[in-house]
Design a protein around this motif. Structure first.
Motif, PDB file in Angstrom:
ATOM      1  N   TYR A 121       0.808  -1.072   0.256  1.00  0.00           N
ATOM      2  CA  TYR A 121      -0.021   0.111   0.003  1.00  0.00           C
ATOM      3  C   TYR A 121       0.893   1.330   0.033  1.00  0.00           C
ATOM      4  O   TYR A 121       1.861   1.342   0.691  1.00  0.00           O
ATOM      5  N   ARG A 122       0.594   2.390  -0.832  1.00  0.00           N
ATOM      6  CA  ARG A 122       1.209   3.565  -0.811  1.00  0.00           C
ATOM      7  C   ARG A 122       0.317   4.582  -0.374  1.00  0.00           C
ATOM      8  O   ARG A 122      -0.879   4.649  -0.812  1.00  0.00           O
ATOM      9  N   SER A 145      -7.373  -1.153   7.394  1.00  0.00           N
ATOM     10  CA  SER A 145      -8.499   0.090   7.710  1.00  0.00           C
ATOM     11  C   SER A 145      -7.848   1.458   7.331  1.00  0.00           C
ATOM     12  O   SER A 145      -6.741   1.778   7.549  1.00  0.00           O
ATOM     13  N   VAL A 146      -8.735   2.688   7.241  1.00  0.00           N
ATOM     14  CA  VAL A 146      -8.047   3.913   6.994  1.00  0.00           C
ATOM     15  C   VAL A 146      -7.649   4.191   8.177  1.00  0.00           C
ATOM     16  O   VAL A 146      -6.579   5.065   8.523  1.00  0.00           O
ATOM     17  N   LYS A 147      -8.077   3.919   9.347  1.00  0.00           N
ATOM     18  CA  LYS A 147      -7.512   4.475  11.010  1.00  0.00           C
ATOM     19  C   LYS A 147      -6.306   3.842  10.977  1.00  0.00           C
ATOM     20  O   LYS A 147      -5.347   4.751  11.548  1.00  0.00           O
ATOM     21  N   SER A 148      -6.025   2.657  10.663  1.00  0.00           N
ATOM     22  CA  SER A 148      -4.749   1.771  10.787  1.00  0.00           C
ATOM     23  C   SER A 148      -3.668   2.681   9.837  1.00  0.00           C
ATOM     24  O   SER A 148      -2.482   2.807  10.492  1.00  0.00           O
ATOM     25  N   PRO A 162     -12.638   9.912   8.908  1.00  0.00           N
ATOM     26  CA  PRO A 162     -12.597  10.116   7.203  1.00  0.00           C
ATOM     27  C   PRO A 162     -13.839   9.412   6.605  1.00  0.00           C
ATOM     28  O   PRO A 162     -14.274   8.452   6.852  1.00  0.00           O
ATOM     29  N   ARG A 163     -14.016  10.160   5.258  1.00  0.00           N
ATOM     30  CA  ARG A 163     -14.958   9.612   4.404  1.00  0.00           C
ATOM     31  C   ARG A 163     -14.573   9.469   3.133  1.00  0.00           C
ATOM     32  O   ARG A 163     -13.738  10.396   2.820  1.00  0.00           O
ATOM     33  N   SER A 411     -10.212  -1.203   1.158  1.00  0.00           N
ATOM     34  CA  SER A 411      -9.641  -2.809   0.438  1.00  0.00           C
ATOM     35  C   SER A 411     -10.882  -3.435   0.676  1.00  0.00           C
ATOM     36  O   SER A 411     -10.879  -4.608   0.313  1.00  0.00           O
ATOM     37  N   ASP A 412     -12.235  -2.971   1.043  1.00  0.00           N
ATOM     38  CA  ASP A 412     -13.494  -3.735   0.984  1.00  0.00           C
ATOM     39  C   ASP A 412     -13.653  -4.043  -0.414  1.00  0.00           C
ATOM     40  O   ASP A 412     -14.070  -2.773  -1.035  1.00  0.00           O
ATOM     41  N   VAL A 413     -14.034  -5.005  -1.117  1.00  0.00           N
ATOM     42  CA  VAL A 413     -14.368  -5.075  -2.394  1.00  0.00           C
ATOM     43  C   VAL A 413     -15.730  -5.373  -2.790  1.00  0.00           C
ATOM     44  O   VAL A 413     -16.218  -5.541  -3.801  1.00  0.00           O
ATOM     45  N   LEU A 414     -16.449  -5.717  -1.630  1.00  0.00           N
ATOM     46  CA  LEU A 414     -17.970  -5.745  -1.647  1.00  0.00           C
ATOM     47  C   LEU A 414     -18.511  -7.021  -2.504  1.00  0.00           C
ATOM     48  O   LEU A 414     -19.072  -7.113  -3.371  1.00  0.00           O
TER      49      LEU A 414
END
Length: 984
Positions: A121-122, A145-148, A162-163, A411-414
């Protein structure tokens, strides 16, 4: 294995052996005063003067600067991440506000590591203070996750979570934010000054320049006609000739440069101040002053120029007698240090080298000036305004959108989402990519694109280029240290002695598990730490005894033969450190849980050398050491480094890292002082490197993504003064390293798949080399590392067949796989040992007190049953001469060149007989099929278009008569979106 590197601190003893750390190479600050013809003071200013001449009255002369490496600092092809890795590709962007209600943006993309198919991830965090860039490892079983990600960037508290921003137009705005880092093109002023001119009015009033000035302009660039000019114009008028008819323009390593030449700008006889000329040159950050006259003539001073904007002046003088140029650089006091440092003396007889040096120096100078408070505050205000404006425009739209796409984590691909939702997301991503690619093309056509290495010096040999040391090393490396020209390696098969292109020699069997070692050749000592929990010990061996056992083939020692080599009181140790300056006496600090045991060597160096005449059986090397004292800490140390004091009497210190802090402990009194506290929820300590700036102790503290430099000021009684200093600085790595190596002027960070190379004096990035499967092996002298390559073939291929395709001399750029190493069927991963010579990095050779312990008669020694499974030939079925011949033929076939006779390789040859590895018929069969396999592998890969384009670029270079491949066995070639590493 990585934990082992963390605890043993591979780079703990590197500072001194790489040359002393000094800023004197970059000039000293002086108060410069200019006066008029009557002697009245006109202006004064403080400038850092760099003239390449060191202080001869100073005893301390750090390094020998016979040559200066010329590098662009913070090159755009390494720093402009959004354009290179994000734009035109599927990625995610988020918006939020921190605890202080300041808005920020986050961009995240999952990509491979520069076409090496190492997923990672970048992430880019956009804030008003600037951008922060990090790489995070990819784990298929763990959702990121975004928070991590924000937590890794030390942003844990939010006013608003964040959204995600789904609008593809956000790419335009983020590209504008990245462009605030600075222009990729440059404009430099060129001021002509006649001999004796002392004021700016006189210099700006020169209508024409001399013949030597015209030759200098021709060296710097090409004379162009401004009217109708379509390239970078640097603020000049290209339509109505209001800024002159001609100018000087050039392109250097992808950067367009326009020179504002004083004699080419409009001249007015009525206006003595020449306002039109000053309007351009006075607003340039960097100005070249070409001054006529002899060295004895009155010299130019920056205070002669009335400009609050120009921060850098490069004074150039031409000497007709020896056809050389002399350079002197003035930098405003607030400008950070930048390279390359001037050679001593700063005289250039090679005009091409002078041009390269001046252009790189000026580009680095403008980049450094943008970090001064004047420009940094302006940039921060601009970023703050842009981010807040963008936040206000986007937040109303985000409140209206209320679907699961907007609430998803990164990274959730639904996979289980409704079909209609998936189709909608696929359509959005397609539009997102289309807009990004169109924006990337538009930026490229406009000329604001970061340069790539296809337009730079592709075949330039860099000091960090590695050499192949041991091909196809079959064991896991725990730790190692250099011994002469050889490498003593602790592996899962025991302790092995490795030499270039020689069979492996076992020194200890696998019952002895060494986790940390130091080979001290000058002291005839081998110090090692065995790790068996509570039974771990520190062992001391005499090198001469170990070498004698190898030469006479008497025995391969086991742990049961090392009882007499155990150092007393060291049971249960988990870490140790030795001092780097052995001239003041060897000191060892052993960590046993939270206790530090200080041990010193009884005998001086001279006594130690003379004592070698005594029979080794008469006394044990353990007898040479004495216990001094014990120091108790609050916690067990994770990293430990010894710092030598200026007197070496009672001011020696121990730097320890534990919990969230670095502390300094006085060796004599045991007093503990807080050096640095880490403000982070999680701390990953990497190293504490002792460096000595102009003889005074300092420390490079490395943890997480950060590297801090702290100077240690000793007071009376040995107590250090711990306080912030103007000389302290810090910088951030792009990826968390597991080891850091200091080799002045460079500092190298080793990660799991890259080597990040920066400058010690300012932390500026110089290069990032992608090396899959990277593992640092040793770094006390030359730097040794282990790296992975891939061999395309079936699982039952013989080692002879594989060696013909995986030879370190074979150019495998065209066959490098673009898939994960573990996911492709029929690919066999293997690892080679490589060496970066220390002399290449520091610019001088390091004396080695002992020759290689692998004497010629040992080469033919059969490997005993202890390592019967170790392939003596390193899975190489061809000799090095035959490999070079195959590599040369293969390279010519790939480049479409005619066959030419291959010159014989010159150099010292081994006199001993090496067992025949392959029959002549098999060698010829391998030669005839090796290139076919390489081309076949290339054509069957999924990246055929990339290979074809790479070959096209290489052919173009070959047609120009340049070498397409470096002579180094470790070639690093960077492209826009694909950076290729060639482990030949």
């Amino acid at each position: 294995l990585i934990k082992c590197f963390f605890s043993s601190s591979v780079s703990e003893d590197l500072g001194c052996r790489r040359g002393e750390f000094s800023r004197k190479h970059y000039g000293s600050v002086e108060l410069l005063i200019s006066s008029d013809a009557d002697g009245a003071i006109q202006r004064a200013g403080r400038f850092r003067v760099e003239n390449g001449i060191s202080d001869e009255n100073t005893d301390y002369t750090p390094g020998t600067w016979h040559r200066t490496d010329v590098h662009l600092e913070n090159p755009e092809y390494h720093t402009r991440w959004y354009f290179k890795y994000f734009l035109g590709k599927v990625h995610q962007n988020y918006i939020g506000t921190d605890a202080e209600k300041t808005p920020f943006f986050l961009s995240v993309v999952l990509s491979d590591q520069n076409n090496q198919r190492v997923p990672q991830y970048r992430s880019i965090l956009w804030r008003k203070t600037g951008t922060q860039k990090i790489c995070l490892p990819y784990c298929p079983t763990k959702t990121l996750s975004v928070k991590s990600i924000l937590s890794a960037m030390s942003l844990d508290k939010f006013e608003k979570s964040p959204r995600e921003i789904l609008d593809p137009e956000i790419q335009k705005d983020l590209l504008v934010l990245e462009e605030q880092e600075g222009s990729v093109n440059f404009k430099f002023g060129v001021l002509y000054a006649k001999d004796g001119q002392l004021t700016d009015d006189e210099m700006f009033s020169n209508e024409t320049g001399s013949e030597s000035f015209q030759r200098f302009l021709g060296l710097m660039g090409d004379k162009i006609t401004l009217k109708g000019w379509t390239g970078y114009r640097g603020g000049l008028d290209t339509k109505n000739d209001t800024t002159g008819l001609f100018s000087v323009y050039t392109v250097y390593q992808g950067h367009e440069i326009m020179f504002h030449v004083s004699t080419m700008l409009p001249y007015s006889r009525e206006n003595k101040q020449q306002v039109e000329r000053k309007r351009h040159i006075g607003n340039d950050i960097v100005t070249i002053v070409f001054q006529e006259g002899e060295e004895s003539s009155p010299a130019f001073k920056p205070s002669m120029i009335r400009s609050h904007f120009t921060h850098i002046f490069a004074l150039v003088r031409y000497n007709k007698q020896n056809d050389s140029y002399r350079l002197k650089v003035f930098s405003e006091e607030s400008v950070p240090l930048f390279g390359p440092p001037l050679p001593s003396p700063p005289v250039f007889t090679n005009h091409r080298e002078f041009r390269d040096f001046v252009l790189v120096k000026l580009i680095n100078a403008e980049k450094a000036t943008l970090e001064t408070p004047t420009f940094a505050q302006k940039r921060q205000r601009t970023l703050d305004m842009l981010i807040r404006s963008l936040y206000q425009d986007l937040m109303p739209d985000l409140h209206k959108v209320n679907n699961m796409l907007n609430r998803r984590s990164f990274s959730d691909v639904l996979p289980e989402s409704p079909k209609s939702t998936r189709k909608k997301e696929e359509a959005r991503q397609a539009e997102f990519v289309r807009l990004g690619q169109a924006l990337k093309l538009k930026t490229t056509v406009k000329g604001d694109v970061p340069p790539n290495l296809t337009t730079t010096s592709l075949c330039k040999k860099e000091p960090w280029e590695a050499q192949s040391f041991c091909n196809n090393f079959p064991h896991e490396v725990v730790c190692a240290d250099s011994w002469g020209q050889s490498l003593l390696v602790s592996t899962d098969a025991g302790i092995l002695l490795v030499d270039d292109d020689q069979p492996l020699v076992q020194v200890f069997d696998k019952t002895l598990q060494i986790k940390q070692m130091h080979v001290l050749e000058a002291l005839d000592l081998l110090i090692a730490r065995t790790d068996k929990g509570k039974d771990s010990r520190l062992l001391v061996f005499r090198l001469s005894t170990v070498q004698k056992d190898i030469e006479t083939k008497q025995m391969i020692r086991s742990k049961y033969d090392c009882r007499e080599n155990k150092l007393e009181r060291t049971k249960g140790c988990h870490l140790y450190a030795v001092n780097t300056h052995h001239s003041s006496g060897l000191r060892i600090v052993v960590a046993i849980r939270n206790k530090l045991l200080l041990v010193t060597k009884k005998y001086s160096l001279c006594n130690s050398l003379t004592s070698r005449s005594r029979p080794s059986s008469s006394y044990s090397p353990v007898e040479e050491f004495q216990y001094i004292r014990e120091i108790c800490l609050s916690d067990p140390p994770v990293v430990m480094t010894l710092v030598d004091g200026p007197t070496g009497d009672s001011d020696n210190m121990i730097c320890v890292a534990y919990r969230h802090q670095f502390d300094l402990v006085n060796e004599s009194t045991g007093e503990c002082y807080r050096l640095h506290h880490v403000e982070a929820s999680k701390v990953n300590f990497v190293a504490a490197i002792d460096v000595y700036e102009d003889g005074e102790a300092g420390l490079l503290l490395c943890y997480n993504y950060t590297c801090q430099y702290r100077k240690v000021y000793p007071l009376n009684g040995g107590s250090p003064l711990i306080q912030q200093s103007a000389s302290d600085f810090h910088f951030s790595w792009n990826q968390v390293p597991y080891a850091v190596v200091c080799a002045f002027p460079y500092i190298l960070a080793f990660t799991i798949d890259s080597i990040e190379i920066r400058l010690v004096v300012n932390g500026n990035l110089v290069h990032t080399a992608v090396v899959p499967g990277l593992q640092l092996v040793a770094s006390r002298s030359d730097i040794y590392f282990k790296a992975t390559a891939t061999v395309s073939g079936t699982s039952n291929s013989s080692s002879k067949e594989m060696s013909s395709r995986s030879s370190p001399q074979t150019p495998i750029t065209y066959e490098m796989s673009e898939c994960p190493l573990s996911s492709l069927e029929g690919e066999v991963p293997y690892k080679n040992l490589y060496k970066i010579p220390l002399s290449n990095l520091v610019g001088r050779s390091i004396e080695r007190p002992l020759k290689s312990p692998l004497v010629p008669k040992v080469v033919t020694t059969p490997i005993c049953s202890g390592i019967a499974s170790v392939p003596v030939t390193h899975s190489l079925s061809l000799s090095r001469m035959e490999i070079k011949e195959i590599a040369s033929r293969t390279r010519k076939e790939l480049l479409g060149l005619l066959d030419e006779p291959i010159p014989k390789t010159e150099g010292p040859q081994k006199q001993e007989k090496v067992p025949q590895r392959q029959s002549d018929s098999k060698q010829e069969a391998v030669r005839s099929t090796s290139s076919d396999r390489i081309i076949s592998s290339s054509s069957e890969s999924n990246s055929e278009k990339h290979h074809l384009s790479t070959r096209s670029d290489t052919d173009t270079i070959a047609n120009r008569g340049e070498s397409p491949l470096s002579n180094s066995p470790f070639q690093l070639t960077c492209l826009y979106d694909e950076d290729i590493v060639d482990l030949k």
